[in-house]
Write an enzyme that holds these catalytic residues in place. Sequence first.
Site, PDB file in Angstrom:
ATOM      1  CG  ASP A 108      45.250  43.666  45.310  1.00  9.47           C
ATOM      2  OD1 ASP A 108      45.414  43.184  44.079  1.00  9.47           O
ATOM      3  OD2 ASP A 108      45.722  44.539  45.771  1.00  9.47           O
TER       4      ASP A 108
HETATM    5  C1  BGC Z   1      47.330  45.734  42.996  1.00  6.11           C
HETATM    6  C2  BGC Z   1      46.039  46.168  42.334  1.00  6.11           C
HETATM    7  C3  BGC Z   1      45.929  45.732  40.892  1.00  6.11           C
HETATM    8  C4  BGC Z   1      46.152  44.424  40.736  1.00  6.11           C
HETATM    9  C5  BGC Z   1      46.047  43.750  39.264  1.00  6.11           C
HETATM   10  C6  BGC Z   1      47.891  44.168  42.511  1.00  6.11           C
HETATM   11  O1  BGC Z   1      49.200  44.237  42.792  1.00  6.11           O
HETATM   12  O2  BGC Z   1      47.318  45.997  44.160  1.00  6.11           O
HETATM   13  O3  BGC Z   1      45.551  47.339  42.510  1.00  6.11           O
HETATM   14  O4  BGC Z   1      44.638  46.091  40.288  1.00  6.11           O
HETATM   15  O5  BGC Z   1      47.392  44.108  41.150  1.00  6.11           O
HETATM   16  O6  BGC Z   1      47.109  44.361  38.486  1.00  6.11           O
END
Ligand code: BGC
Length: 776
Positions: free
Chosen positions: A250
């Site tokens: 993530d």
């Molecule tokens: C989120 C993800 C997301 C990623 C990219 C993170 O903060 O938890 O779900 O895909 O950011 O935007």
Amino acid sequence: MKKIALLLIGLTFTMQAQTQSTDYLKKAKELVSKMTLEEKASLCSGETAWSTQAIKRLGIPSIFMTDGPHGLRKAEGFDFTNSVPSTCFPTASSLASSWDPKLAQKMGEALGIEAQANDVQIVLGPGVNMKRSPLGGRNFEYFSEDPILAGKIAISFINGVQSQGVGTSMKHFAANSQEFERMSNNSVVDERTLNEIYFPAFEMAVKEAQPWTVMCSYNRFNGIYASENPYLLHQMLKEKWGLKGFVVSDWGAVNERAAGVAAGLHLEMPSSGGANNLKVIAAVKNGTLSESRLDEIITELVAVTLKAKDSHKKGIVVNKVKHHELARQISGECIVLLKNDNAILPLQSQLKKIAIIGDFAKTPRYQGAGSSQVRPTQIANALEELQKLAKGIQFSFSSGYTPAGDTDAAKIAEAVQNAKEADVAIVFAGLPDIYESEGYDRKNIDMPEGHNQLIAEVAKVNKNVIVVLMNGAAVSMPWKNDVKAIVEAYLGGQAGGGAVADVLTGKVNPSGKLSETFPARTEDTPTATDFPSKDGTATYGEGVFIGYRYYDKKKIEPNFPFGYGLSYTTFQYSDIKASSTNAKDSDAITISFKVKNTGAVAGKEITELYVHEQDSDVARPENELKHFEKINLLPGEEKTVSFQLNSRDFAYYNTKIHDWTVRSGKFDIRVGGSSRNLPLQQTITIENTKPIKVNFTRDSMVKEIKNTPQGEVIVNQLIQGFIGTSNKLETEEDKKTAAFFAAMFGDLPINKFILLSGGKFTEDNMNAILTAINKN
Ligand code: BGC
């Protein structure tokens, strides 16, 4: 013939896909063999916030990733609001309420097309985490509190996107159920709960849909960050479930990058600007990370990268109008009719005046906040769409509350006046933006006071109140008994306003059912005592009892149960049959039953099958959803639905053998239209044919030893020796005493007899018993 041809096409397709992935792996291996250590390390982290690192010298391309589950958010940098316009579909909690995998597939296909048109190789979704509490800030981005429902919707969504040559990134693995301190919180989950609740949706989707990537979560998992957790990333995803693609962090989830590589984290996102790549190089040089492990990781990453780039289709143009229409159709299938007294809905054409109350009717809440936020191509609102569909009716609008949902006396007074003068009052309410977002959890399940008060006041002056809710997760409803109808429209995407008008006017017969329980009060929820956990550790102490599993066990009456939803028609269930009522755990059992549309209009019914074990070894839920199917029925039409059940449908996860066990015994198969309305039941007796091979040790309990072939004799002798009776147990008194001690000593580890027998039972005696029983 047709079936065989289809099977052959399927087989050829699977073989082609397999050959392709083997080819990409082969090619990737060759490329990796030509790389310097520095080049390998450079691939371990992205090039920008959204793209992977290319190596031009070797022809390795960069691929582009974009959020998110319900629409494309192709952004520059991290500005959530400034992305390319794309169709905003209903969010996950809404989509799952359709209980229709085919619909999820369609939505996935449309997303795949939009990704192709924007030169995006991987869509960051779906989110398949379980809703441990209705307060989870990202519940709108997740499908369900039930792993089978979430898993089945996820499989189809992934297949849909990937059928367009675009990858998915199933997220957030694993046990990521709270937003509070999400980057450091430690989720402590026991093995059985993990396997029965938090893993299955991921497991099913990896096995059946092979997402090109899986995204690891931010949190620690049983003490170790998910981004460097070999149990999660290697043992489960790769070894046990067979993930072929790669694992991406993530955004910002990496802790120690070299440990991540060793554990099975292929890609760090976003780019760490080279800092972490240096750490990977250093780890290889100082021997804490083997270069061959780095090679494996890079090879798997490059293989997907090559496939992704090859799958790009040039010249794709999105038909925005068609996708808006599709978004409306999907949203219509997801709306859940919760209450409809006196069949007040659909709206009758002879109505003269309808008061439309609540800002959401004009300015709908249609998606959640955070990384999934899409810039829609257009937005439909329910007021205008109703005016288009019900031309003969006069609609008068009052906003009712402030944009933040606060109470405003003047607005309420105006709304009340409006309602007084109308035949019917439709109040649009729910949760304003600020109430649910990525990054923080909700404090309670209540709607803003401004909304609740408005409904209560309007209900005092008009007997025909219909409430339409726009929210991403369960809410309480203190006014539930004062209104005639409740329509749960969820966050229906950019066309949601149109879908609401379709349902209110009867153009669409509602067919959604709740994919999560709507509890009456925050205090009733499974994690009410500690959610979100605030001391750095979230102990999943409620175990497998989340969602309906909890409310059923505790006999708590929710406002609306899991799997519940009404229609403008009615359905009758009958004739449940089992292909066998006495089966072995290895047998497949077919359950069939009939469903009839007993009303006057065509409608769709979601049929649900739950399993209940009558007498289990471990604490099991009252009912567990195992199968479901949505069927379409004309008035008077009857259809037979059948499901094939296999051993996993009866099994629980047995931590003693780290595997699934079906216990011999009786299981009730319960079928119906909601978790709390299961009119059909069939009991089946199952025999376990795979006795568990236990290795007895000094810690084995007397009752376990008693279950072995020689156990009865051994245990009797032990007890007689201990209480000093003759080994014939001649008198009634002796027999009684022996039975008493047998019951009392059942839980004693056998080694305790050495301590308690005053020297009569020795270490050698114990070892002799263990050797004898372990021989079998
Ligand atoms: C989120 C993800 C997301 C990623 C990219 C993170 O903060 O938890 O779900 O895909 O950011 O935007």
